[in-house]
Each structure stands twice: as structure tokens, then as C-alpha cells.
Design an enzyme around this catalytic site. Structure first.
Site, PDB file in Angstrom:
ATOM      1  N   GLY A  13      -3.813  -5.369  -8.733  1.00  0.00           N
ATOM      2  CA  GLY A  13      -3.425  -3.542  -8.954  1.00  0.00           C
ATOM      3  C   GLY A  13      -2.071  -3.104  -9.091  1.00  0.00           C
ATOM      4  O   GLY A  13      -1.251  -3.790  -9.647  1.00  0.00           O
ATOM      5  N   ILE A  14      -1.489  -2.884  -8.025  1.00  0.00           N
ATOM      6  CA  ILE A  14      -0.250  -1.866  -8.294  1.00  0.00           C
ATOM      7  C   ILE A  14       0.833  -2.677  -7.671  1.00  0.00           C
ATOM      8  O   ILE A  14       1.265  -2.427  -8.464  1.00  0.00           O
ATOM      9  CB  ILE A  14      -0.515  -0.789  -6.810  1.00  0.00           C
ATOM     10  CG1 ILE A  14      -1.249   0.509  -7.028  1.00  0.00           C
ATOM     11  CG2 ILE A  14       1.568   0.031  -6.529  1.00  0.00           C
ATOM     12  CD1 ILE A  14      -1.698   1.328  -6.159  1.00  0.00           C
ATOM     13  N   ASP A  59       1.238 -14.142   4.154  1.00  0.00           N
ATOM     14  CA  ASP A  59       0.708 -12.734   4.901  1.00  0.00           C
ATOM     15  C   ASP A  59       1.706 -11.964   5.728  1.00  0.00           C
ATOM     16  O   ASP A  59       2.041 -12.625   6.726  1.00  0.00           O
ATOM     17  CB  ASP A  59      -0.235 -13.760   5.951  1.00  0.00           C
ATOM     18  CG  ASP A  59      -1.200 -12.700   6.779  1.00  0.00           C
ATOM     19  OD1 ASP A  59      -1.005 -11.206   6.949  1.00  0.00           O
ATOM     20  OD2 ASP A  59      -1.823 -13.682   8.133  1.00  0.00           O
ATOM     21  N   ASN A  86       4.312  -3.908   0.195  1.00  0.00           N
ATOM     22  CA  ASN A  86       3.078  -2.712  -0.923  1.00  0.00           C
ATOM     23  C   ASN A  86       1.908  -3.031  -0.208  1.00  0.00           C
ATOM     24  O   ASN A  86       0.833  -2.774  -0.726  1.00  0.00           O
ATOM     25  CB  ASN A  86       3.333  -3.529  -2.410  1.00  0.00           C
ATOM     26  CG  ASN A  86       1.525  -2.733  -3.694  1.00  0.00           C
ATOM     27  OD1 ASN A  86       1.586  -1.910  -3.313  1.00  0.00           O
ATOM     28  ND2 ASN A  86       0.870  -4.449  -3.130  1.00  0.00           N
ATOM     29  N   TYR A 151      -7.114   3.780   7.903  1.00  0.00           N
ATOM     30  CA  TYR A 151      -6.415   3.444   6.912  1.00  0.00           C
ATOM     31  C   TYR A 151      -5.293   5.001   7.003  1.00  0.00           C
ATOM     32  O   TYR A 151      -3.751   5.103   6.309  1.00  0.00           O
ATOM     33  CB  TYR A 151      -7.305   3.816   5.604  1.00  0.00           C
ATOM     34  CG  TYR A 151      -6.251   4.294   4.075  1.00  0.00           C
ATOM     35  CD1 TYR A 151      -5.757   2.390   4.347  1.00  0.00           C
ATOM     36  CD2 TYR A 151      -6.068   4.883   3.334  1.00  0.00           C
ATOM     37  CE1 TYR A 151      -4.807   2.646   3.068  1.00  0.00           C
ATOM     38  CE2 TYR A 151      -5.749   4.479   2.501  1.00  0.00           C
ATOM     39  CZ  TYR A 151      -4.973   3.383   2.069  1.00  0.00           C
ATOM     40  OH  TYR A 151      -4.089   3.439   0.780  1.00  0.00           O
ATOM     41  N   LYS A 155      -1.123   4.931   6.565  1.00  0.00           N
ATOM     42  CA  LYS A 155      -0.363   4.969   5.895  1.00  0.00           C
ATOM     43  C   LYS A 155       0.447   6.472   6.429  1.00  0.00           C
ATOM     44  O   LYS A 155       1.324   6.568   6.162  1.00  0.00           O
ATOM     45  CB  LYS A 155      -1.157   5.640   4.967  1.00  0.00           C
ATOM     46  CG  LYS A 155      -1.574   4.265   3.945  1.00  0.00           C
ATOM     47  CD  LYS A 155      -0.750   3.502   3.841  1.00  0.00           C
ATOM     48  CE  LYS A 155      -1.669   2.559   3.229  1.00  0.00           C
ATOM     49  NZ  LYS A 155      -0.479   1.723   2.188  1.00  0.00           N
ATOM     50  N   THR A 188      -7.244   0.721  -9.656  1.00  0.00           N
ATOM     51  CA  THR A 188      -7.186  -1.195  -8.938  1.00  0.00           C
ATOM     52  C   THR A 188      -8.035  -1.994  -8.571  1.00  0.00           C
ATOM     53  O   THR A 188      -9.503  -1.108  -8.221  1.00  0.00           O
ATOM     54  CB  THR A 188      -6.023  -1.225  -7.790  1.00  0.00           C
ATOM     55  OG1 THR A 188      -6.536  -0.001  -7.037  1.00  0.00           O
ATOM     56  CG2 THR A 188      -5.044  -0.509  -8.557  1.00  0.00           C
ATOM     57  N   PRO A 189      -8.289  -2.842  -7.934  1.00  0.00           N
ATOM     58  CA  PRO A 189      -9.761  -3.159  -7.800  1.00  0.00           C
ATOM     59  C   PRO A 189      -9.909  -2.883  -6.025  1.00  0.00           C
ATOM     60  O   PRO A 189     -10.968  -2.974  -6.401  1.00  0.00           O
ATOM     61  CB  PRO A 189      -9.021  -5.065  -7.680  1.00  0.00           C
ATOM     62  CG  PRO A 189      -7.981  -4.910  -8.617  1.00  0.00           C
ATOM     63  CD  PRO A 189      -7.540  -3.672  -8.710  1.00  0.00           C
TER      64      PRO A 189
HETATM   65  P1  NAD Z   1      -5.724  -3.908  -4.287  1.00  0.00           P
HETATM   66  O1  NAD Z   1      -6.668  -4.482  -3.349  1.00  0.00           O
HETATM   67  O2  NAD Z   1      -5.484  -4.397  -5.950  1.00  0.00           O
HETATM   68  O3  NAD Z   1      -3.974  -5.402  -3.955  1.00  0.00           O
HETATM   69  C1  NAD Z   1      -4.244  -5.558  -2.914  1.00  0.00           C
HETATM   70  C2  NAD Z   1      -3.205  -6.317  -2.584  1.00  0.00           C
HETATM   71  O4  NAD Z   1      -2.861  -6.957  -1.255  1.00  0.00           O
HETATM   72  C3  NAD Z   1      -4.426  -8.077  -2.902  1.00  0.00           C
HETATM   73  O5  NAD Z   1      -3.855  -8.784  -4.006  1.00  0.00           O
HETATM   74  C4  NAD Z   1      -4.576  -8.660  -1.763  1.00  0.00           C
HETATM   75  O6  NAD Z   1      -4.739  -9.889  -1.434  1.00  0.00           O
HETATM   76  C5  NAD Z   1      -3.334  -7.940  -0.872  1.00  0.00           C
HETATM   77  N1  NAD Z   1      -3.015  -8.445   0.447  1.00  0.00           N
HETATM   78  C6  NAD Z   1      -3.611  -7.811   1.776  1.00  0.00           C
HETATM   79  N2  NAD Z   1      -3.493  -8.179   2.527  1.00  0.00           N
HETATM   80  C7  NAD Z   1      -2.436  -8.770   2.790  1.00  0.00           C
HETATM   81  C8  NAD Z   1      -1.872  -9.368   3.337  1.00  0.00           C
HETATM   82  N3  NAD Z   1      -2.081  -9.741   5.280  1.00  0.00           N
HETATM   83  N4  NAD Z   1      -1.021 -10.167   3.452  1.00  0.00           N
HETATM   84  C9  NAD Z   1      -0.146  -9.893   1.510  1.00  0.00           C
HETATM   85  N5  NAD Z   1      -0.796  -9.274   0.951  1.00  0.00           N
HETATM   86  C10 NAD Z   1      -1.845  -8.868   1.007  1.00  0.00           C
HETATM   87  O7  NAD Z   1      -4.600  -2.475  -4.156  1.00  0.00           O
HETATM   88  P2  NAD Z   1      -3.830  -1.880  -4.709  1.00  0.00           P
HETATM   89  O8  NAD Z   1      -4.397  -0.279  -5.144  1.00  0.00           O
HETATM   90  O9  NAD Z   1      -3.220  -1.650  -5.422  1.00  0.00           O
HETATM   91  O10 NAD Z   1      -3.110  -1.677  -3.440  1.00  0.00           O
HETATM   92  C11 NAD Z   1      -2.018  -0.967  -3.701  1.00  0.00           C
HETATM   93  C12 NAD Z   1      -1.060  -0.534  -2.295  1.00  0.00           C
HETATM   94  O11 NAD Z   1      -1.930   0.643  -2.561  1.00  0.00           O
HETATM   95  C13 NAD Z   1      -2.605  -0.285  -0.778  1.00  0.00           C
HETATM   96  O12 NAD Z   1      -0.878  -0.647   0.045  1.00  0.00           O
HETATM   97  C14 NAD Z   1      -2.692   0.800  -0.869  1.00  0.00           C
HETATM   98  O13 NAD Z   1      -3.074   0.865   0.790  1.00  0.00           O
HETATM   99  C15 NAD Z   1      -2.058   1.542  -1.497  1.00  0.00           C
HETATM  100  N6  NAD Z   1      -3.156   2.499  -2.136  1.00  0.00           N
HETATM  101  C16 NAD Z   1      -3.861   2.496  -3.105  1.00  0.00           C
HETATM  102  C17 NAD Z   1      -4.656   3.580  -3.973  1.00  0.00           C
HETATM  103  C18 NAD Z   1      -5.607   3.184  -4.576  1.00  0.00           C
HETATM  104  O14 NAD Z   1      -6.014   4.274  -5.044  1.00  0.00           O
HETATM  105  N7  NAD Z   1      -5.962   2.366  -5.326  1.00  0.00           N
HETATM  106  C19 NAD Z   1      -4.185   5.146  -2.863  1.00  0.00           C
HETATM  107  C20 NAD Z   1      -3.372   5.525  -2.566  1.00  0.00           C
HETATM  108  C21 NAD Z   1      -2.585   4.243  -1.208  1.00  0.00           C
END
Ligand code: NAD
Length: 245
Positions: A13-14, A59, A86, A151, A155, A188-189
Site C-alpha cells: 500500500g502506502i 516489527d 507508516n 484506531y 492515530k 490499499t489492501p
Molecule cells: P496496508 O495494510 O496496505 O500496509 C500496511 C503494512 O504495514 C503492511 O505491509 C503490513 O505488513 C505492515 N505491518 C503491519 N503490522 C506491522 C508491524 N507490527 N511492524 C511492521 N510492519 C507492519 O495499509 P495501508 O493502507 O498502506 O496503510 C499504511 C498506513 O496508512 C497505516 O498507518 C494506516 O493506518 C494509514 N492510513 C491508511 C488509510 C487507507 O485508507 N488505506 C487511511 C488513513 C491512514
């Protein structure tokens, strides 16, 4: 760019979009994730495109794991200029449906992980004359959601921590900036875990009429990490298509 950046949660994802964008801009990128298999695949995609990357399992909720990463950076003589905290996980359910174990898990990854990332970044960067920290929060930090108490609280913690770190580093003369980026609904996933009707309801509330792509968030992070933002610290950059407006 010529800088070195560490991105947590870069296997998806991000985080992956941020790592890719930094590489495109000429940075050396340390991709980290708890999911080492996904990480390897993603790092290979970038490397095949000619990028300079390192991938390391991490982690973010483990202090020991962070220590190992910093040792590894030292061994490889990598000096960090940019830290992007992230990695994060979603959590659904009202306060009545949320048990203490899931509350703690969300806090451990989203908030403890960012706390540790900031602490290790400061200790590493202050000896090297400065750097930039970007924390990925959420619009969930800035408004309540009945179905996301853990959540949202995690945040909101990231948001406040960011400003505290910014003030501390500025007053200490460390030349370290720290800012938070607050994505709205982003494709994203992470969205895979949400019920379809909920995604549709949320998308309908985006004033621009579309959900963000991970690359939209990466652009905001790139700006904050760049020298163009040299006077920007402790700020809150919302990337949500106008949802909070
Ligand atoms: P994602 O699930 O696609 O990616 C998250 C990644 O974090 C994954 O690769 C996962 O393996 C990794 N991860 C999980 N637990 C972990 C740990 N303990 N240590 C290290 N890595 C770990 O999610 P995303 O949407 O890409 O989210 C990225 C960030 O953006 C997050 O902090 C999320 O809260 C934030 N966010 C996402 C959205 C959205 O709509 N997608 C909106 C607001 C904020």
C-alpha cells in the site's frame, strides 16, 4: 535527492508507494516490514527498476527489533536522513465490540511503533546533524468514528506525538523536523478488511468524488521530507479529497 530514507510497512500500500517515490527521486531506501515475504517481492520490483534499496524485517512494536535495525544501519554505514513511520493496522468495531486485547494490539503497532520509530530516529539523526521524520496518521485522528475507537485513538496519539517530537527537536537544536500526514480513504489492501457497503458509503462522502491512490499520499510525504519544507515542522498535512472540510 541523494538521501537515505527508512520506510516502515513498505511491503504494501502506502508504504510501498512512498518507498517507490523516494527511489524515483534518487534516494537510497531501506524498506522494512513485518511481512518479510511481501517485502522481498516489493524490494525486488524497485531494484529491477534500477533503484538502490535495502530490505530488513522489522516489527515496529518491538524495541529490540528497532535496536537491531539501527545496529544494521551502522554496520552498513547507512546514515538516515528520513524516517517514515507508516506501518499500521486497521481495527473495526464500536467501543462495546472492542476487547482489551485488540485495543492493545492496535496501540502497540500504530502508536508504540511510531513512538519507537521517532525515538530511534532522533537518537540516530541528532548525531548526524539532523533529519526529517514523517508519521502517517489518519483523518481518523481528527474526527471521531463510532466504528473505530482504537484506531482513532491510536492515530490521534500519533498526531499529538508528532507535534511533541517537533517541538522537542526544534528546542533542542537538533535540526530534525517532524510532521504528520493524514490520509483519508485510500485504495490499499487495508481496505480489503472493510465491508463493501462501508467502503461505498465512505467513498460517497469524498467531496472530490474519488478515493486517494497511495501515490497521492507519497507525494505529500515527499514534500515534507524535502528541503522545500525546511520551515515546516509540527504540521498536520491532510490528504483526504476534502472529507474533513
Ligand atoms: P496496508 O495494510 O496496505 O500496509 C500496511 C503494512 O504495514 C503492511 O505491509 C503490513 O505488513 C505492515 N505491518 C503491519 N503490522 C506491522 C508491524 N507490527 N511492524 C511492521 N510492519 C507492519 O495499509 P495501508 O493502507 O498502506 O496503510 C499504511 C498506513 O496508512 C497505516 O498507518 C494506516 O493506518 C494509514 N492510513 C491508511 C488509510 C487507507 O485508507 N488505506 C487511511 C488513513 C491512514
Amino acid at each position: 535527492m541523494g538521501k537515505t530514507a527508512l520506510v516502515s510497512g513498505a511491503g504494501s500500500g502506502i508504504g510501498f508507494a512512498i518507498a517507490s517515490r523516494f527511489v524515483e527521486e534518487g534516494a537510497c531506501v531501506v524498506l522494512t516490514d513485518i511481512d518479510e515475504e511481501a517485502l522481498e517481492k516489493r524490494a525486488q520490483e524497485i531494484t529491477l527498476g534500477g533503484g538502490r534499496t535495502w530490505s530488513m524485517g522489522l516489527d515496529v512494536s518491538s524495541e529490540r527489533a528497532w535496536s537491531r535495525i539501527i545496529e544494521r544501519l551502522d554496520e552498513e554505514s547507512l546514515s538516515l536522513d528520513i524516517m517514515v513511520n507508516n506501518a499500521g493496522i486497521p481495527a473495526m468495531g464500536t467501543i462495546e465490540e472492542t476487547d482489551l486485547a485488540s485495543w492493545r494490539r492496535v496501540m502497540a503497532i500504530n502508536l508504540d511503533g511510531t513512538f519507537l520509530g521517532c525515538k530511534f530516529a532522533i537518537s540516530h539523526m541528532k548525531q548526524r546533524g539532523g533529519g526529517v521524520i514523517v508519521n502517517i496518521s489518519s483523518i481518523g485522528a481528527l474526527r471521531a468514528s463510532v466504528v473505530g475507537p482504537a484506531y482513532g485513538a491510536s492515530k490521534a496519539g500519533v498526531w499529538n506525538l508528532t507535534r511533541t517530537v517537533a517541538l522537542h527537536c526544534a528546542r533542542s537544536g537538533y535540526n530534525i523536523r517532524c510532521n504528520s500526514v493524514h490520509p483519508g480513504l485510500t485504495r490499499t489492501p487495508m481496505m480489503n478488511d472493510m465491508p463493501e457497503d462501508m467502503i461505498a458509503r465512505m467513498a460517497a462522502t469524498v467531496p472530490t468524488g474519488k478515493v486517494a491512490e497511495p501515490e497521492d499520499i507519497a507525494s505529500a510525504v515527499l514534500y515534507l521530507a524535502s528541503d522545500e519544507a525546511r520551515q515546516v515542522t509540527g504540521s498536520t498535512l491532510v490528504v483526504d479529497g476534502g472529507m474533513l472540510a
